[in-house]
Design an enzyme around this catalytic site. Sequence first.
Site, PDB file in Angstrom:
ATOM      1  N   HIS A 202       0.907  -1.292  -0.049  1.00  0.00           N
ATOM      2  CA  HIS A 202       0.138  -0.007  -0.089  1.00  0.00           C
ATOM      3  C   HIS A 202       0.762   1.048  -0.085  1.00  0.00           C
ATOM      4  O   HIS A 202       0.315   2.425  -0.152  1.00  0.00           O
ATOM      5  CB  HIS A 202      -0.864   0.145   1.275  1.00  0.00           C
ATOM      6  CG  HIS A 202      -0.181   0.328   2.403  1.00  0.00           C
ATOM      7  ND1 HIS A 202       0.462  -0.814   3.186  1.00  0.00           N
ATOM      8  CD2 HIS A 202       0.157   1.331   3.169  1.00  0.00           C
ATOM      9  CE1 HIS A 202       1.095  -0.196   4.270  1.00  0.00           C
ATOM     10  NE2 HIS A 202       0.685   1.058   4.403  1.00  0.00           N
TER      11      HIS A 202
HETATM   12  C1  UD1 Z   1      -1.831   5.695   5.538  1.00  0.00           C
HETATM   13  C2  UD1 Z   1      -0.337   6.278   6.009  1.00  0.00           C
HETATM   14  C3  UD1 Z   1       0.680   5.345   6.089  1.00  0.00           C
HETATM   15  C4  UD1 Z   1       0.175   3.959   6.744  1.00  0.00           C
HETATM   16  C5  UD1 Z   1      -1.367   3.643   6.135  1.00  0.00           C
HETATM   17  C6  UD1 Z   1      -1.915   2.527   7.065  1.00  0.00           C
HETATM   18  C7  UD1 Z   1       0.293   8.723   5.751  1.00  0.00           C
HETATM   19  C8  UD1 Z   1       1.091   9.560   4.745  1.00  0.00           C
HETATM   20  N1  UD1 Z   1       0.013   7.484   5.098  1.00  0.00           N
HETATM   21  O1  UD1 Z   1      -1.625   5.427   4.214  1.00  0.00           O
HETATM   22  O2  UD1 Z   1       1.820   5.569   6.395  1.00  0.00           O
HETATM   23  O3  UD1 Z   1       1.129   2.841   6.475  1.00  0.00           O
HETATM   24  O4  UD1 Z   1      -2.119   4.608   6.264  1.00  0.00           O
HETATM   25  O5  UD1 Z   1      -2.767   1.630   6.129  1.00  0.00           O
HETATM   26  O6  UD1 Z   1      -0.373   8.957   6.744  1.00  0.00           O
HETATM   27  N2  UD1 Z   1      -9.005   5.168   1.288  1.00  0.00           N
HETATM   28  C9  UD1 Z   1     -10.188   4.377   1.341  1.00  0.00           C
HETATM   29  N3  UD1 Z   1     -10.717   4.329   2.535  1.00  0.00           N
HETATM   30  C10 UD1 Z   1     -10.323   4.631   3.626  1.00  0.00           C
HETATM   31  C11 UD1 Z   1      -8.858   5.382   3.764  1.00  0.00           C
HETATM   32  C12 UD1 Z   1      -8.391   5.526   2.521  1.00  0.00           C
HETATM   33  O7  UD1 Z   1     -10.547   4.340   0.166  1.00  0.00           O
HETATM   34  O8  UD1 Z   1     -10.971   4.464   4.769  1.00  0.00           O
HETATM   35  C13 UD1 Z   1      -8.154   5.568   0.046  1.00  0.00           C
HETATM   36  C14 UD1 Z   1      -8.563   6.656  -0.410  1.00  0.00           C
HETATM   37  O9  UD1 Z   1      -8.552   6.523  -2.086  1.00  0.00           O
HETATM   38  C15 UD1 Z   1      -7.189   7.558  -0.079  1.00  0.00           C
HETATM   39  C16 UD1 Z   1      -6.155   6.443  -0.301  1.00  0.00           C
HETATM   40  O10 UD1 Z   1      -6.730   5.415   0.258  1.00  0.00           O
HETATM   41  O11 UD1 Z   1      -6.886   8.560  -1.068  1.00  0.00           O
HETATM   42  C17 UD1 Z   1      -4.891   6.860   0.522  1.00  0.00           C
HETATM   43  O12 UD1 Z   1      -5.378   6.881   2.059  1.00  0.00           O
HETATM   44  P1  UD1 Z   1      -4.363   7.715   2.974  1.00  0.00           P
HETATM   45  O13 UD1 Z   1      -5.003   7.745   4.366  1.00  0.00           O
HETATM   46  O14 UD1 Z   1      -4.065   9.080   2.605  1.00  0.00           O
HETATM   47  O15 UD1 Z   1      -3.024   6.792   3.000  1.00  0.00           O
HETATM   48  P2  UD1 Z   1      -2.870   5.047   3.065  1.00  0.00           P
HETATM   49  O16 UD1 Z   1      -2.060   4.814   2.007  1.00  0.00           O
HETATM   50  O17 UD1 Z   1      -4.056   4.714   3.841  1.00  0.00           O
HETATM   51  N1  UDP Z   2      -3.414  -5.866   8.756  1.00  0.00           N
HETATM   52  C1  UDP Z   2      -4.785  -6.036   8.768  1.00  0.00           C
HETATM   53  N2  UDP Z   2      -5.293  -6.592   7.596  1.00  0.00           N
HETATM   54  C2  UDP Z   2      -4.767  -6.180   6.225  1.00  0.00           C
HETATM   55  C3  UDP Z   2      -3.446  -5.943   6.403  1.00  0.00           C
HETATM   56  C4  UDP Z   2      -2.901  -5.193   7.582  1.00  0.00           C
HETATM   57  O1  UDP Z   2      -5.259  -6.296   9.977  1.00  0.00           O
HETATM   58  O2  UDP Z   2      -5.480  -6.515   5.271  1.00  0.00           O
HETATM   59  C5  UDP Z   2      -2.651  -5.304   9.937  1.00  0.00           C
HETATM   60  C6  UDP Z   2      -1.498  -5.971  10.345  1.00  0.00           C
HETATM   61  O3  UDP Z   2      -1.695  -6.996  11.055  1.00  0.00           O
HETATM   62  C7  UDP Z   2      -0.639  -4.844  10.703  1.00  0.00           C
HETATM   63  C8  UDP Z   2      -1.063  -3.482  10.526  1.00  0.00           C
HETATM   64  O4  UDP Z   2      -2.421  -3.683  10.016  1.00  0.00           O
HETATM   65  O5  UDP Z   2      -0.488  -4.879  12.112  1.00  0.00           O
HETATM   66  C9  UDP Z   2      -0.293  -2.984   9.444  1.00  0.00           C
HETATM   67  O6  UDP Z   2      -0.697  -1.774   8.729  1.00  0.00           O
HETATM   68  P1  UDP Z   2      -0.532  -1.289   7.373  1.00  0.00           P
HETATM   69  O7  UDP Z   2       0.353  -2.419   6.652  1.00  0.00           O
HETATM   70  O8  UDP Z   2      -1.619  -0.864   6.878  1.00  0.00           O
HETATM   71  O9  UDP Z   2       0.277  -0.065   7.857  1.00  0.00           O
HETATM   72  P2  UDP Z   2       1.830   0.120   8.246  1.00  0.00           P
HETATM   73  O10 UDP Z   2       2.264  -0.671   9.447  1.00  0.00           O
HETATM   74  O11 UDP Z   2       2.633  -0.093   6.874  1.00  0.00           O
HETATM   75  O12 UDP Z   2       1.908   1.523   8.651  1.00  0.00           O
END
Ligand code: UD1
Ligand code: UDP
Length: 361
Positions: A202
Amino acid sequence: MTTAIVLGTRPELIKMAPVLFALEDMGEEVLLIHSGQHYDDALSESFIRDLGMRKPDYYLEVGSGTQGYQTAEMMHKLEKILMEKMPESVLVQGDTNTVLAGALTAVKLGIKVGHVEAGLRSNDRRMPEEYNRRIADHVSHLLFAPTPDSASILESEKVWGKIHMTGNTVIDACERYVQQAEEKSQVVKDIPFDDFILVTAHRAENVDDQTVLSGLVETLINAPLPIVYPLHPRTKKMLEQFGIYDKLANSENVHLIPPAGYFDFLAMMKNCRFIFSDSGGIQEEATSPSIRKRVLVFRRSTERPEAVNTGYATVVGTDPEDIAKAIADEVSQGQTPSVPSPYGDGTAGKNIAKIVMEAIQ
Ligand code: UD1
Ligand code: UDP
């Protein structure tokens, strides 16, 4: 009300739950604020349910947007609540935009900030997370470093706040929930393969890059062991935008599923051969005594060198040839280490709560 916790994404819910529970066990009344950075049930409420957390006191409902918009909107909304409640400390966890907004808003109001999971560095300037964590570390009063390596990074950068080495709360969560996950989750029964590689991706610098994402799709379709892949919404959106979603979804080698709930994800980690991922938290969880799996890190660098040094993780880059070779080598000769986790013994939440309570007395 003396302590506020600000969180807003899937990993923050998982990693803050042990701190919240420990503070409440010590009699602390905690103000719980959800930024709304993650808002889909599958990335937010589903975790609140599985973790057995109470509902946040406030939802800022900020939602998605550009880096600047999202951060500023959170600060604007959070400031109103913090000005009204004036907690003595605000705790944030990790490196998301929610963390940056929470830390900056609090210090500008003169409220002490505690940063959980302080001192991690990828040294990769492409990552928004790298700025978020560096800024949070340098404005915090209390820095909860998960390992000696992260503590020494903070010392070398001469941060203002006090550094405490506490372990990582993700290990507390694994120790608390893996057995429940194995009892309750049905997900493994629905997987059409006996043996599989668990994949997640992601990270913006990977999935927003058409070359990297197309290379990943080709590699997964042709991998020598079947793939189970819970898709983050960001990745689904980018696969559709680049016109390669159907190719991945139609591959017989790949079982695509929606983002997994926490129990389902823990159960899949337990049952997979190994993990291929760009996640931060998964690199740590894989070292937990209740999981112990190898992780091929789909990135150019990691801010989790401890997982690499103990043999649990290998950084394999993002080049399609390199990742295909790394997967093939792992399938034919991968071996999981049995050394203890470098991320602590599952008491990080309690350690952090104790320090917070002492600091605000
Ligand atoms: C964010 C964090 C990342 C973390 C991740 C955990 C930042 C810069 N990034 O990334 O460090 O690893 O969360 O999973 O803070 N979206 C949905 N539904 C949701 C949320 C997001 O559809 O509930 C989609 C939207 O299209 C959005 C995109 O995901 O634009 C990115 O979401 P965003 O919260 O900006 O960043 P993540 O990639 O989730
Ligand atoms: N995780 C989850 N479902 C998924 C993918 C990840 O429950 O489909 C959990 C995983 O166990 C871990 C956390 O989400 O604890 C990691 O989140 P993510 O990879 O989104 O963010 P990051 O750790 O890279 O910030």
